[in-house]
Design a protein around this motif. Structure first.
Motif, mmCIF file in Angstrom:
data_model
loop_
_atom_site.group_PDB
_atom_site.id
_atom_site.type_symbol
_atom_site.label_atom_id
_atom_site.label_comp_id
_atom_site.label_asym_id
_atom_site.label_seq_id
_atom_site.Cartn_x
_atom_site.Cartn_y
_atom_site.Cartn_z
ATOM 1 N N ALA A 78 27.873 43.478 -52.504
ATOM 2 C CA ALA A 78 28.739 42.892 -51.476
ATOM 3 C C ALA A 78 30.120 42.549 -52.007
ATOM 4 N N GLY A 79 30.257 42.404 -53.312
ATOM 5 C CA GLY A 79 31.581 42.143 -53.871
ATOM 6 C C GLY A 79 31.742 40.728 -54.387
ATOM 7 N N ASP A 80 32.850 40.103 -54.044
ATOM 8 C CA ASP A 80 33.276 38.813 -54.596
ATOM 9 C C ASP A 80 32.143 37.784 -54.549
ATOM 10 N N ASN A 81 31.700 37.340 -55.719
ATOM 11 C CA ASN A 81 30.574 36.395 -55.777
ATOM 12 C C ASN A 81 31.024 34.978 -56.111
ATOM 13 N N SER A 82 32.300 34.693 -55.921
ATOM 14 C CA SER A 82 32.805 33.361 -56.250
ATOM 15 C C SER A 82 33.165 32.609 -54.977
ATOM 16 N N GLY A 83 33.306 31.309 -55.125
ATOM 17 C CA GLY A 83 33.794 30.485 -54.020
ATOM 18 C C GLY A 83 32.970 30.592 -52.763
ATOM 19 N N TYR A 84 33.647 30.932 -51.655
ATOM 20 C CA TYR A 84 33.007 30.946 -50.344
ATOM 21 C C TYR A 84 32.734 32.360 -49.847
ATOM 22 N N LYS A 85 32.632 33.344 -50.759
ATOM 23 C CA LYS A 85 32.388 34.726 -50.355
ATOM 24 C C LYS A 85 30.889 35.046 -50.411
ATOM 25 N N PHE A 86 30.441 35.573 -51.558
ATOM 26 C CA PHE A 86 29.051 36.025 -51.685
ATOM 27 C C PHE A 86 28.408 35.481 -52.958
ATOM 28 N N PRO A 87 28.360 34.162 -53.130
ATOM 29 C CA PRO A 87 27.689 33.620 -54.321
ATOM 30 C C PRO A 87 26.178 33.766 -54.213
ATOM 31 N N LEU A 88 25.553 34.153 -55.315
ATOM 32 C CA LEU A 88 24.097 34.322 -55.359
ATOM 33 C C LEU A 88 23.619 33.829 -56.717
ATOM 34 N N ASN A 89 22.775 32.799 -56.709
ATOM 35 C CA ASN A 89 22.323 32.177 -57.940
ATOM 36 C C ASN A 89 20.799 32.174 -58.024
ATOM 37 N N VAL A 90 20.304 32.411 -59.233
ATOM 38 C CA VAL A 90 18.860 32.450 -59.473
ATOM 39 C C VAL A 90 18.488 31.323 -60.428
ATOM 40 N N THR A 91 17.456 30.588 -60.082
ATOM 41 C CA THR A 91 16.916 29.548 -60.962
ATOM 42 C C THR A 91 15.426 29.790 -61.141
ATOM 43 N N VAL A 92 14.916 29.409 -62.299
ATOM 44 C CA VAL A 92 13.511 29.606 -62.627
ATOM 45 C C VAL A 92 12.901 28.266 -62.999
ATOM 46 N N ASP A 93 11.788 27.953 -62.377
ATOM 47 C CA ASP A 93 11.039 26.733 -62.690
ATOM 48 C C ASP A 93 9.584 27.134 -62.894
ATOM 49 N N GLY A 94 9.212 27.306 -64.163
ATOM 50 C CA GLY A 94 7.871 27.800 -64.453
ATOM 51 C C GLY A 94 7.730 29.238 -63.991
ATOM 52 N N ASP A 95 6.790 29.481 -63.089
ATOM 53 C CA ASP A 95 6.594 30.824 -62.538
ATOM 54 C C ASP A 95 7.355 31.032 -61.235
ATOM 55 N N GLN A 96 8.050 30.003 -60.767
ATOM 56 C CA GLN A 96 8.740 30.088 -59.488
ATOM 57 C C GLN A 96 10.188 30.533 -59.685
ATOM 58 N N VAL A 97 10.561 31.648 -59.038
ATOM 59 C CA VAL A 97 11.935 32.150 -59.074
ATOM 60 C C VAL A 97 12.564 31.875 -57.714
ATOM 61 N N THR A 98 13.670 31.131 -57.705
ATOM 62 C CA THR A 98 14.345 30.757 -56.465
ATOM 63 C C THR A 98 15.731 31.370 -56.431
ATOM 64 N N ILE A 99 16.095 31.908 -55.281
ATOM 65 C CA ILE A 99 17.415 32.502 -55.071
ATOM 66 C C ILE A 99 18.174 31.620 -54.090
ATOM 67 N N ARG A 100 19.362 31.169 -54.484
ATOM 68 C CA ARG A 100 20.173 30.277 -53.658
ATOM 69 C C ARG A 100 21.475 30.967 -53.256
ATOM 70 N N THR A 101 21.787 30.896 -51.963
ATOM 71 C CA THR A 101 23.017 31.516 -51.466
ATOM 72 C C THR A 101 24.032 30.494 -50.977
ATOM 73 N N GLY A 102 23.643 29.241 -50.904
ATOM 74 C CA GLY A 102 24.490 28.230 -50.276
ATOM 75 C C GLY A 102 24.107 28.010 -48.825
ATOM 76 N N ILE A 103 23.352 28.953 -48.255
ATOM 77 C CA ILE A 103 22.842 28.830 -46.889
ATOM 78 C C ILE A 103 21.327 28.731 -46.885
ATOM 79 N N VAL A 104 20.666 29.553 -47.696
ATOM 80 C CA VAL A 104 19.203 29.537 -47.769
ATOM 81 C C VAL A 104 18.763 29.492 -49.227
#
Length: 239
Positions: free
Chosen positions: A130-156
């Motif tokens: 999608a392109g620009d992943n900074s600020g208010y465009k298309f940020p996508l972050n992954v966090t890991v807690d044990g076996d749980q992988v969570t993807i955060r977009t700022g909306i979901v």
């Protein structure tokens, strides 16, 4: 008769000796080179990604992904299930423009190949198609807690529920929510107007603030004249 058979057999042996390639086994054809993974075929075979497949085809992102893989670009795809699309608010998908639908699919395609173990060491925010992943465009972050992988977009916040497909070029992971980009729903804050430049005092203004050296001379001159006049008046009175 036996002599004729002997001569005939010798002729056959001579014929076989000088023509070995006629009866030699032909080499097996070389296997055709394997093409890139067929993402649509993979998702169809899994059986519960019908909405995602339709969206890929309507936006022609299936061809785009095929082209990327065909050019040896490694990719990771987060694939929302049909149930994940069903969880969207009514008419959310229909409210997106055609370009936004393309960007929505691109937002689910990561420009790197991640194995399940790689999620522990990813660098956020992830780089997507999608392109620009900074600020208010298309940020996508992954966090890991044990076996749980969570993807955060700022909306979901979505969870990775399993691996659909994985090889040396492509990994497809099932997610329980559609990854909605922040830029579709939140506008960036207005950029504050720059402060006006600080005015510097002009030389004339600085001179006005300083006491003039001529003023005391004027005052001193006036005092001397007054003293002289007083002496003259007093002398005239005495006379």
């Amino acid at each position: 008769m036996s002599k004729q058979l002997f001569i005939f057999s010798q002729l056959l042996l001579l014929f076989f000796y000088h023509s070995p390639t006629i009866f030699a086994q032909s080499p097996a054809p070389a296997p055709a080179p394997l093409g890139p993974p067929n993402v649509v075929g993979i998702l169809k075979k899994a059986g519960h990604f019908n909405t995602l497949v339709r969206l890929m085809k309507r936006t022609k992102m299936d061809a785009r992904i095929f082209s990327l893989l065909n050019d040896s670009n490694p990719l990771t795809i987060f694939a929302p299930t049909d149930e994940a699309f069903a969880r969207l608010k009514s008419k959310t998908l229909k409210s997106f423009t055609y370009q936004q639908r393309i960007q929505l699919i691109q937002f689910h395609v990561i420009n790197f190949l991640f194995s399940p173990l790689d999620f522990d060491t990813v660098t956020n925010p992830l780089s997507t198609q999608a392109g620009d992943n900074s600020g208010y465009k298309f940020p996508l972050n992954v966090t890991v807690d044990g076996d749980q992988v969570t993807i955060r977009t700022g909306i979901v916040n979505a969870s990775v529920n399993g691996t659909v497909y994985s090889d040396s070029q492509l990994a497809v992971y099932q997610v329980d929510k559609v990854l909605l980009p922040l830029g579709f729903f939140v506008s960036p804050p207005p950029v504050p107007a720059p402060l006006p430049p600080k005015e510097e005092a002009s030389p004339s203004d600085e001179d006005d603030d300083k006491p003039s050296g001529a003023m005391p001379v004027i005052y001193n001159g006036l005092g001397a004249k007054s003293f002289v006049c007083s002496v003259i008046i007093a002398f005239s009175l005495c006379v």
